[in-house]
Design an enzyme around this catalytic site. Sequence first.
Site, short mmCIF file in Angstrom:
data_model
loop_
_atom_site.label_atom_id
_atom_site.label_comp_id
_atom_site.label_asym_id
_atom_site.label_seq_id
_atom_site.Cartn_x
_atom_site.Cartn_y
_atom_site.Cartn_z
CE LYS A 160 15.16 -11.91 4.62
NZ LYS A 160 13.71 -12.28 4.70
CG ASP A 216 10.72 -14.47 3.71
OD1 ASP A 216 11.81 -14.93 3.34
OD2 ASP A 216 10.44 -13.27 3.65
NE ARG A 220 14.70 -5.70 2.55
CZ ARG A 220 13.84 -6.67 2.86
NH1 ARG A 220 12.64 -6.35 3.32
NH2 ARG A 220 14.17 -7.94 2.72
CE1 TYR A 280 9.52 -8.33 8.86
CE2 TYR A 280 11.27 -7.24 7.63
CZ TYR A 280 9.95 -7.28 8.06
OH TYR A 280 9.09 -6.29 7.70
CG HIS A 309 10.67 -14.97 8.14
ND1 HIS A 309 9.31 -14.74 8.12
CD2 HIS A 309 11.26 -13.84 7.65
CE1 HIS A 309 9.08 -13.53 7.63
NE2 HIS A 309 10.24 -12.96 7.34
CD GLU A 356 9.38 -13.04 11.74
OE1 GLU A 356 9.88 -14.13 12.06
OE2 GLU A 356 10.04 -11.99 11.62
#
Length: 371
Positions: free
Chosen positions: A73, A268, A15, A92, A94, A116
């Site tokens: 990511k 995740d 991505r 993101y 996490h 997120e």
Amino acid sequence: MLIGVPKEIKNHEYRVGLTPTSVREAIHHGHAAVVETGAAIGLLDEDYVAAGADVVGSAADVFARADMIVKVKEPQPAEIAMLREGQVLFTYLHLAPDPDQTKGLIASGATAIAYETVTDNFGGLPLLAPMSEVAGRMSIQAGAHCLEMYQGGRGALLGGVAGVPAADVLILGGGVVGSNAARIAIGCEARVTVIDLNLRRLKELDDQFSSSLNTIYSTVDAIEKHVMNSDLVIGAVLVPGAAAPRLVTEDMIKSMRGGAVIVDVAIDQGGCIETAHATTHDDPTYKVHDVVHYCVANMPGAVARTSTFALNNATLPFMLALADKGFAQAMKDDAHLKAGLNVYGGKVTYEAVANDLNLDYHAADDVLNKL
């Protein structure tokens, strides 16, 4: 603002943070973009140049020049080392199950905004939702594959055939991941059960899928009973920004049928299965007590084209607000975007992350009011 888009370096992550269309939109708003060469599968350097971006040869060039880094990511150690004080990172993160990344971001002095934890007017997580849709649908695809004998599974076809029972699929959590997993599993004609704590959500699912879906209120007893009798278990629980609760114990795993499959989409956020640990697309599965575990931490990366366009549709308005107004004013104007602020100036600004990692918490309002 100069917006930077590096190539993703996590295992089999294809991505990209911004498509050429999104870059063009940013330039239309008066900004500039620098993109690392070969940043995305199917999206060519020429597409980015045509959109107005400057394409450069390395991530180091992107990080050195950009005011804001837009990724997909969480930053890997080599990327964290390139972040600098005052630079904005929008991706993101996490953080709750990842103390090393959190410490790295704190030390960098960068402003880290997590997709997120951005919220919306409906109590949802709009930047997590599109990838949750993808991961939920993929979880059944991956689980069905793992049930095949040569993958270590018990050799069960999800829908069965005439005269042979369909497989039993258990989905823990009825949110975006869970409902999309249920949609695909029902389409495969499996026998599907969703367990959730939210009675209102269970009623919505019951109304949506009717007799095709079995809905159960979440208790330890219910989880234990249904895990034991399932061919495929999907872990789809989420506590926004926090580590996922461990709902399935190792003792429950021991009680499962040999060759049954676990797909822990919550990995995740640390995973909701006690025996789960993150895997990669290169080496996606392992067995514990003869149960196949599929715990790939970036499942949507495998369908990068669909995922990239779906993610950009959601992130673009927020990215433009950050660029147009600067991150501080954008967050003062939008409480939902402010909810995405996880780290600022060496301080953790998201309470669930601070609590899970035993770090000092500094409210986002407190740090923003000083700017």
